[in-house]
Design a protein around this motif. Sequence first.
Motif, PDB file in Angstrom:
ATOM      1  N   ALA A 132     -56.365 -74.472  10.354  1.00  0.00           N
ATOM      2  CA  ALA A 132     -54.980 -74.769  10.002  1.00  0.00           C
ATOM      3  C   ALA A 132     -54.387 -73.732   9.072  1.00  0.00           C
ATOM      4  N   THR A 133     -55.200 -73.087   8.290  1.00  0.00           N
ATOM      5  CA  THR A 133     -54.697 -72.093   7.337  1.00  0.00           C
ATOM      6  C   THR A 133     -54.689 -70.690   7.915  1.00  0.00           C
ATOM      7  N   ASP A 150     -51.828 -59.919  15.256  1.00  0.00           N
ATOM      8  CA  ASP A 150     -53.272 -59.843  15.255  1.00  0.00           C
ATOM      9  C   ASP A 150     -53.844 -61.103  14.627  1.00  0.00           C
ATOM     10  N   GLY A 151     -55.085 -61.390  14.899  1.00  0.00           N
ATOM     11  CA  GLY A 151     -55.715 -62.595  14.385  1.00  0.00           C
ATOM     12  C   GLY A 151     -56.093 -63.524  15.525  1.00  0.00           C
ATOM     13  N   GLU A 152     -57.065 -64.395  15.255  1.00  0.00           N
ATOM     14  CA  GLU A 152     -57.540 -65.302  16.280  1.00  0.00           C
ATOM     15  C   GLU A 152     -56.550 -66.426  16.569  1.00  0.00           C
ATOM     16  N   VAL A 153     -55.741 -66.790  15.606  1.00  0.00           N
ATOM     17  CA  VAL A 153     -54.788 -67.880  15.766  1.00  0.00           C
ATOM     18  C   VAL A 153     -53.384 -67.315  15.731  1.00  0.00           C
ATOM     19  N   ASP A 370     -54.734 -55.547   0.332  1.00  0.00           N
ATOM     20  CA  ASP A 370     -56.138 -55.211   0.517  1.00  0.00           C
ATOM     21  C   ASP A 370     -56.640 -55.765   1.847  1.00  0.00           C
ATOM     22  N   GLU A 371     -57.780 -55.253   2.254  1.00  0.00           N
ATOM     23  CA  GLU A 371     -58.311 -55.571   3.578  1.00  0.00           C
ATOM     24  C   GLU A 371     -58.643 -57.052   3.729  1.00  0.00           C
ATOM     25  N   ALA A 372     -59.207 -57.655   2.684  1.00  0.00           N
ATOM     26  CA  ALA A 372     -59.575 -59.068   2.763  1.00  0.00           C
ATOM     27  C   ALA A 372     -58.343 -59.944   2.957  1.00  0.00           C
ATOM     28  N   ALA A 376     -57.193 -62.438   6.170  1.00  0.00           N
ATOM     29  CA  ALA A 376     -56.819 -63.845   6.042  1.00  0.00           C
ATOM     30  C   ALA A 376     -55.527 -64.148   6.784  1.00  0.00           C
ATOM     31  N   GLY A 377     -54.674 -63.135   6.965  1.00  0.00           N
ATOM     32  CA  GLY A 377     -53.466 -63.297   7.762  1.00  0.00           C
ATOM     33  C   GLY A 377     -52.290 -63.830   6.972  1.00  0.00           C
TER      34      GLY A 377
END
Length: 847
Positions: A132-133, A150-153, A370-372, A376-377
């Motif tokens: 959900a996040t 980009d991202g899985e969701v 930053d990359e992290a 997280a998106g």
Amino acid sequence: MSDEPQPKKPRPGWASHEPQAADTPDDARDDTRTDAAGLPRSSESDGEADGHGEPGPASAKTGASATAGASAKKAAREERRAALKARRTGWRRLVPTWRMVLGAFLVTALLVVGGFLLGYTLVQIPAANAAATQQANVYLYADGTVIARDGEVNRENVTLSQISEDAQHAVLAAEDRDFYTESAVDPLAMVRGAWNTLTGKGKQSGSTITQQYVKNYYLRQEQTVTRKVKEFFIAIKLDRNQSKDEILEGYLNTSFFGRGAYGIQAAAHAYYDMDASELDAGRAAYLAALVNAPSQYDVVAHPGNRAFVEKRWNYVLDGMVDEGWLDPAERARLTFPVPKRTTLSTTMSGQRGYIVNIVKQHLVDNKIVDEASLDAGGYRITTTLQKSKQDAFVESVDDNLMDRLDPKNRKVDTYVRAGGASIEPKTGKVVAMYNGIDYVKQYTPNATRRDFQVGSSFKPFVFTAAVENGSRTQDGRRITPGTHYDGTSERPVQGWPGPRYAPENEDHEDYGDITVSEATDKSVNAVYAQMAVDVGPDKVRKTAVDLGLSPDTPDLDGAGPSIALGVANASVLDMTQAYATLANHGKHTPYTLVEKVTQNGRDIALPERHTRRAVSREAADTTTSVLKGVVEKGTATAAQTSGRPAAGKTGTAEEDTAAWFAGYTPDLATVVAVMGQDPVTAGHKSLYGAMGLPRVNGGGAPAEIWGQYTRDALEGEPVSSFSLRLQPGADESQPPAPDSSGGPSSSGDVSAPATDAPDDEDTDSGTPDDDGGSTGDDGSESEGENSTGGTTTGSPTGDTGDSGGTGTGTGGGDTTGGGTTDDGGSNRDELPGPGGLSGALDGRRWD
């Protein structure tokens, strides 16, 4: 009279000793009365005891009667119970008594209250589930058009204010019309939904929007009693902790709408290619209808379901009218808004994957995000890329290169790769990039890779360094466009303390005595290798870095005279930045790929970008005047298809592994490279025979791509001419050296001026300052109207000739010839400085 005792008339309270009927009340059958002392009351002598305390005959009879009465009472009770049982046979035995009902109610109430209190205490609001996040990062062109996600969701959270009121009302009308007035849970609706599900009226949850949000955001989607119980208690607690607006916002961002879209923002793009803020009532009602059955209600995927979907759509709109959210007249005008069959692809195919990766790296390298955090998106990244220019770049590469390849019949054509970048000189914004035919087929981004030699496209940096540093030939002549050099192929460079270096010209051609301008037009290696030694390789390197090349460019350090021939492996993007600095009259603005970054509606601060003076205007503009000749009459005439005044330089890497054209107009700097790489081993490959040609060089496909792209990218924009301020004597042809082989300078320093050189020729010897000016040794400003000496050249029509219309300032007042700016002199920075010797001596300014 008989001796037997005679019966007496019964007194009040007297009871018969005879057995009573079974239905006689118990109190009516009580055959004894007692006085206050509890003793039997009898005054008759026959009922009294004799003097010895023994009962007489009457007393004995009375005791026997009492015993018989007790037995009769017991029998009567049993008989009555039997009679009652006889009356509760059959179905009557199943009906509970009122005592049973009352007892059951009280027990149930206690259990419900106790269970509720226990559940409310034990069930806590958990952390949101990971799915959900999770959000996608959205990458946009400068105009807001989506490049990729980009991202899985596929989710992009937006605030409630970024969702149109029609969209908010449509979802409420479809799912929960009493949302703002009802409690967090609706037990009756839950029972009704369960009953409808059981009776085959369709799967209906009966949940409020709050409960659905709890399920989407905090729990999982499985249908279990445990999940339902948790949902119930979390919804109650959430309703106490969050406002209705916050809950609705969360619900709209977490609901699934089909087509892989989570949240109404992603859904708006998936079905209608627009933001949620732009949804009207018709489109919003369709998206709201999707929530009920996302996959089945997609009328594009399931056209047979359209009638049913339209019925649901009408239900939503009618609900909006009933609630006062939609004007009936507007409702009557609405027609079913069929969604797009296909919207703009947001996958990584084509140029999108390259752009996403390059922009992400840019964000990380510049400490913007930053990359992290990116992983997280949730970021919305507006790039500087312009869609029209990006499309024009891809089309030009296809027309002039890819469509001419025949990989089935020519193996060399399988090696061909292309890279390109385009920057606005004044702003440093990257407006277009080309990285490869398809990210999912070729992963390496050709615009940013640093593993191919730039070839002769590096030569302009050598000449710029010569002008910037006031460098002289080995025999003491000032290096200008008119300076003569020996262009003999494989001529050993003079004044180089290292090993013998004698580069050959292309095709081993000897040019003999030749000016710098001519040597640039024809890309003569012998001349530029000697010039690099005359300037000093370290100074050449410094100038290249100042213009925009990365100091970490491979093979840029320690190259010696070969630095002039482009042995460095600079990226296309770095080369574009350096040429953009030349186009901007020597002012360097670090390139940027990012216009704006937000996260959940919050702006992310971008680092400040400062324009600095990289080289003097005279050095940059004199280089431009030379590079104009390359396009007008040199190796890059194919670039004239741009239809605009242009300057540039071709380049070919060793063994034809890469061919370059780097050029610019006053408004746009663009570099194109065609590279050879084995698709299996990734090794560099020669391009001999590619496209059916004997060889590939910078004047071929790269210049052709550049010309078409520049024409299309600037279509509709006014044609700008170069306005140049040249170094003193730039338009004069110097006599050739007495000895064309050249000798060491009289000072013994290959870059030091001769001791007998005129003082007025030494300008811009200071270091660049931060605000764009160049300060001399005395700290005075030597940029803009303060520069000493100089020649201004302008060519309003963009016709041929390096010098165009030239005019050399004389004295401190006027200029002669065509030395005017293209904008009529409205920009002080474009005006010529004090011209000629007298202007340098008396220090007067131009007005």
